[in-house]
Motif scaffolding. Sequence first.
Motif, mmCIF file in Angstrom:
data_model
loop_
_atom_site.group_PDB
_atom_site.id
_atom_site.type_symbol
_atom_site.label_atom_id
_atom_site.label_comp_id
_atom_site.label_asym_id
_atom_site.label_seq_id
_atom_site.Cartn_x
_atom_site.Cartn_y
_atom_site.Cartn_z
ATOM 1 N N THR A 83 0.976 -1.192 -0.118
ATOM 2 C CA THR A 83 -0.080 -0.020 0.005
ATOM 3 C C THR A 83 0.861 1.265 0.157
ATOM 4 O OG1 THR A 83 -1.535 -1.211 1.245
ATOM 5 C CG2 THR A 83 -1.839 1.233 1.225
ATOM 6 N N TYR A 84 0.576 2.137 -0.799
ATOM 7 C CA TYR A 84 1.443 3.455 -0.756
ATOM 8 C C TYR A 84 0.517 4.713 -1.163
ATOM 9 C CZ TYR A 84 1.059 3.067 -5.995
ATOM 10 O OH TYR A 84 0.814 2.808 -7.151
ATOM 11 N N ASN A 85 0.973 6.105 -0.647
ATOM 12 C CA ASN A 85 0.368 7.125 -0.899
ATOM 13 C C ASN A 85 1.389 8.252 -1.375
ATOM 14 O OD1 ASN A 85 -0.523 9.867 -0.515
ATOM 15 N ND2 ASN A 85 -2.777 8.725 0.314
ATOM 16 N N THR A 86 1.329 8.594 -2.482
ATOM 17 C CA THR A 86 2.320 9.334 -2.947
ATOM 18 C C THR A 86 1.917 11.066 -3.091
ATOM 19 O OG1 THR A 86 2.020 8.889 -5.022
ATOM 20 C CG2 THR A 86 3.758 7.834 -3.901
ATOM 21 N N GLY A 87 0.801 11.350 -2.240
ATOM 22 C CA GLY A 87 0.304 12.504 -2.251
ATOM 23 C C GLY A 87 -1.042 12.634 -2.856
ATOM 24 N N GLY A 88 -1.698 11.713 -3.448
ATOM 25 C CA GLY A 88 -3.423 11.699 -4.015
ATOM 26 C C GLY A 88 -3.998 10.583 -3.087
ATOM 27 N N SER A 89 -4.495 9.893 -3.641
ATOM 28 C CA SER A 89 -5.196 8.683 -3.047
ATOM 29 C C SER A 89 -4.452 7.516 -2.790
ATOM 30 C CB SER A 89 -6.474 8.266 -3.964
ATOM 31 O OG SER A 89 -6.012 7.726 -5.105
ATOM 32 N N THR A 90 -4.756 6.814 -2.018
ATOM 33 C CA THR A 90 -4.104 5.567 -1.334
ATOM 34 C C THR A 90 -4.184 4.669 -2.565
ATOM 35 O OG1 THR A 90 -4.150 6.308 0.949
ATOM 36 C CG2 THR A 90 -3.622 3.932 0.681
ATOM 37 N N GLN A 91 -3.169 3.829 -2.841
ATOM 38 C CA GLN A 91 -3.061 2.724 -3.747
ATOM 39 C C GLN A 91 -2.477 1.491 -3.313
ATOM 40 O OE1 GLN A 91 -4.340 3.616 -7.079
ATOM 41 N NE2 GLN A 91 -4.423 5.739 -6.305
ATOM 42 N N SER B 212 7.761 15.935 -3.744
ATOM 43 C CA SER B 212 7.941 17.360 -3.184
ATOM 44 C C SER B 212 7.330 17.329 -1.704
ATOM 45 C CB SER B 212 7.574 18.535 -4.214
ATOM 46 O OG SER B 212 6.116 18.234 -4.371
ATOM 47 N N GLN B 213 6.618 16.258 -1.294
ATOM 48 C CA GLN B 213 6.108 16.205 -0.030
ATOM 49 C C GLN B 213 6.275 14.790 0.466
ATOM 50 O OE1 GLN B 213 1.911 17.056 -0.415
ATOM 51 N NE2 GLN B 213 1.642 15.142 -1.788
ATOM 52 N N PRO B 214 6.044 14.429 1.719
ATOM 53 C CA PRO B 214 6.465 13.149 2.245
ATOM 54 C C PRO B 214 5.638 12.078 1.719
ATOM 55 C CG PRO B 214 6.658 14.768 4.213
ATOM 56 C CD PRO B 214 6.005 15.544 2.973
ATOM 57 N N VAL B 215 5.943 10.966 1.484
ATOM 58 C CA VAL B 215 5.296 9.870 0.816
ATOM 59 C C VAL B 215 5.495 8.570 1.696
ATOM 60 C CG1 VAL B 215 5.239 10.893 -1.494
ATOM 61 C CG2 VAL B 215 7.062 9.095 -0.729
ATOM 62 N N TRP B 216 4.298 7.666 1.796
ATOM 63 C CA TRP B 216 4.612 6.659 2.518
ATOM 64 C C TRP B 216 4.399 5.531 1.581
ATOM 65 C CZ3 TRP B 216 0.476 3.723 3.514
ATOM 66 C CH2 TRP B 216 -1.084 4.143 3.218
ATOM 67 N N PHE B 217 4.782 4.189 2.336
ATOM 68 C CA PHE B 217 4.615 2.816 1.870
ATOM 69 C C PHE B 217 4.447 2.052 2.879
ATOM 70 C CE2 PHE B 217 7.151 5.434 -1.169
ATOM 71 C CZ PHE B 217 6.499 5.136 -2.440
ATOM 72 N N HIS B 218 3.940 0.609 2.496
ATOM 73 C CA HIS B 218 3.581 -0.140 3.752
ATOM 74 C C HIS B 218 3.516 -1.557 3.243
ATOM 75 C CE1 HIS B 218 0.998 -2.411 6.679
ATOM 76 N NE2 HIS B 218 1.696 -1.917 7.609
ATOM 77 N N HIS B 219 4.006 -2.412 3.970
ATOM 78 C CA HIS B 219 4.259 -3.771 3.400
ATOM 79 C C HIS B 219 4.574 -4.683 4.516
ATOM 80 C CE1 HIS B 219 6.640 -7.212 2.269
ATOM 81 N NE2 HIS B 219 5.977 -7.526 1.388
ATOM 82 N N ASN B 220 3.700 -5.565 5.007
ATOM 83 C CA ASN B 220 4.007 -6.639 5.961
ATOM 84 C C ASN B 220 4.261 -5.888 7.243
ATOM 85 O OD1 ASN B 220 4.454 -9.261 6.753
ATOM 86 N ND2 ASN B 220 6.747 -9.199 6.635
ATOM 87 N N ASP B 221 3.314 -5.137 7.685
ATOM 88 C CA ASP B 221 3.244 -4.529 9.163
ATOM 89 C C ASP B 221 4.695 -3.737 9.204
ATOM 90 O OD1 ASP B 221 0.897 -5.516 9.798
ATOM 91 O OD2 ASP B 221 1.793 -7.527 10.563
ATOM 92 N N VAL B 222 5.342 -3.140 8.189
ATOM 93 C CA VAL B 222 6.129 -2.178 8.398
ATOM 94 C C VAL B 222 6.116 -0.974 7.503
ATOM 95 C CG1 VAL B 222 8.896 -1.625 7.971
ATOM 96 C CG2 VAL B 222 8.025 -3.959 8.598
ATOM 97 N N VAL C 147 8.416 6.049 5.335
ATOM 98 C CA VAL C 147 8.121 7.444 4.975
ATOM 99 C C VAL C 147 9.223 8.099 4.298
ATOM 100 C CG1 VAL C 147 7.298 9.503 5.703
ATOM 101 C CG2 VAL C 147 6.691 7.285 6.895
ATOM 102 N N ILE C 148 9.263 8.341 3.161
ATOM 103 C CA ILE C 148 10.388 9.161 2.482
ATOM 104 C C ILE C 148 10.079 10.510 2.536
ATOM 105 C CG2 ILE C 148 11.745 9.567 0.389
ATOM 106 C CD1 ILE C 148 10.240 6.160 1.027
ATOM 107 N N VAL C 149 11.032 11.446 3.032
ATOM 108 C CA VAL C 149 10.885 12.752 3.384
ATOM 109 C C VAL C 149 11.809 13.454 2.015
ATOM 110 C CG1 VAL C 149 11.431 14.858 4.671
ATOM 111 C CG2 VAL C 149 10.956 12.840 5.845
ATOM 112 N N PRO C 150 11.098 14.289 1.291
ATOM 113 C CA PRO C 150 11.831 14.849 0.087
ATOM 114 C C PRO C 150 13.007 15.761 0.581
ATOM 115 C CG PRO C 150 9.737 15.588 0.238
ATOM 116 C CD PRO C 150 9.770 14.641 1.195
ATOM 117 N N GLN C 151 13.996 15.928 -0.292
ATOM 118 C CA GLN C 151 15.113 16.824 0.003
ATOM 119 C C GLN C 151 14.973 17.900 -1.055
ATOM 120 O OE1 GLN C 151 17.126 16.017 2.926
ATOM 121 N NE2 GLN C 151 15.301 14.921 2.830
ATOM 122 N N THR C 152 15.835 18.970 -0.862
ATOM 123 C CA THR C 152 15.748 19.980 -1.748
ATOM 124 C C THR C 152 15.848 19.578 -3.051
ATOM 125 O OG1 THR C 152 16.688 21.531 0.026
ATOM 126 C CG2 THR C 152 16.514 22.527 -2.207
#
Length: 276
Positions: A50-58, A74-84, A87-92
């Motif tokens: 499961t992931y969300n890169t700024g829009g709806s969860t896919q 350009s904004q934090p995005v998250w991913f989820h797999h196997n209860d883990v 979160v990737i925080v974008p850099q400049t």
Amino acid sequence: STIEALKSYFLFDDHFVFMGSNIAHQAISNSTTNDIWTTVEQTARRSIITYNTGGSTQTIPMGSRQILHFNNISQPVWFHHNDVGYVIVPQTGGNDLRLFAGYRSNTWWGIDNGYNSSTALDSADVFHLTIDHQNPQRTNTANYQYYTIPHITVGQMPAYVAGLPTSTTTLAHTPTTHAVQNGQRAGLVFYQGNQTITLQDGTTIRSDQPAIVYVEDWTDSMTFYLADPNHSAPHLQLTISRAFSNASNMPWDPTTQSPLVEFTLPPGLQAGQAIH
């Protein structure tokens, strides 16, 4: 070419923080350079992704093969797999991400030619998430920051991501220092000497040489755990801009008008060992 990078890892109660900077090729004459990737996760696929890169969860169902590119986030995005959670925080300037889900095949000899070349082909359904730094040269270094959160459900991810900026603060992410604070605890990495990191309350800590420091920060006291990453220094000095009640009994830095604490570091085979 060779690859250079500064990387640090900070472990707190329920999450880990990973930082990288100064990621670059040091090109050798007449050589070609490939892209540099930082692998966030590469493991056997055990659940829906499961992931969300700024829009709806896919979601990516089990058995579905997908290769996804997320460019210039350009904004934090998250991913989820196997209860883990990840979160990737974008850099400049943004970061590019690559997600691979599907079967991969290879032999152990294809990974390490120390194995017999007749080794049977192995296949596995893989979840692979990576940050693509492309081809940074010495004049165009790359960096990254991401979090890993174990034992979290996909339903908990949105609220957890929303709370990260307040629960964990990035104090420094520069070519010379990495630092993160979580409540009254902070991890500090000084890649060079005579660098200063500022805590959330405004207290500054300056190290006279490269050091890895963990500090528990209380109202009138501070507890330090530290180590010399170069395994060579006999002593390390920290200058702390804090008005301790016993500051009159402490050495003083006349330049900064702040207390100065000197630590004797382990020698010989114990060099590099953390001290308290």
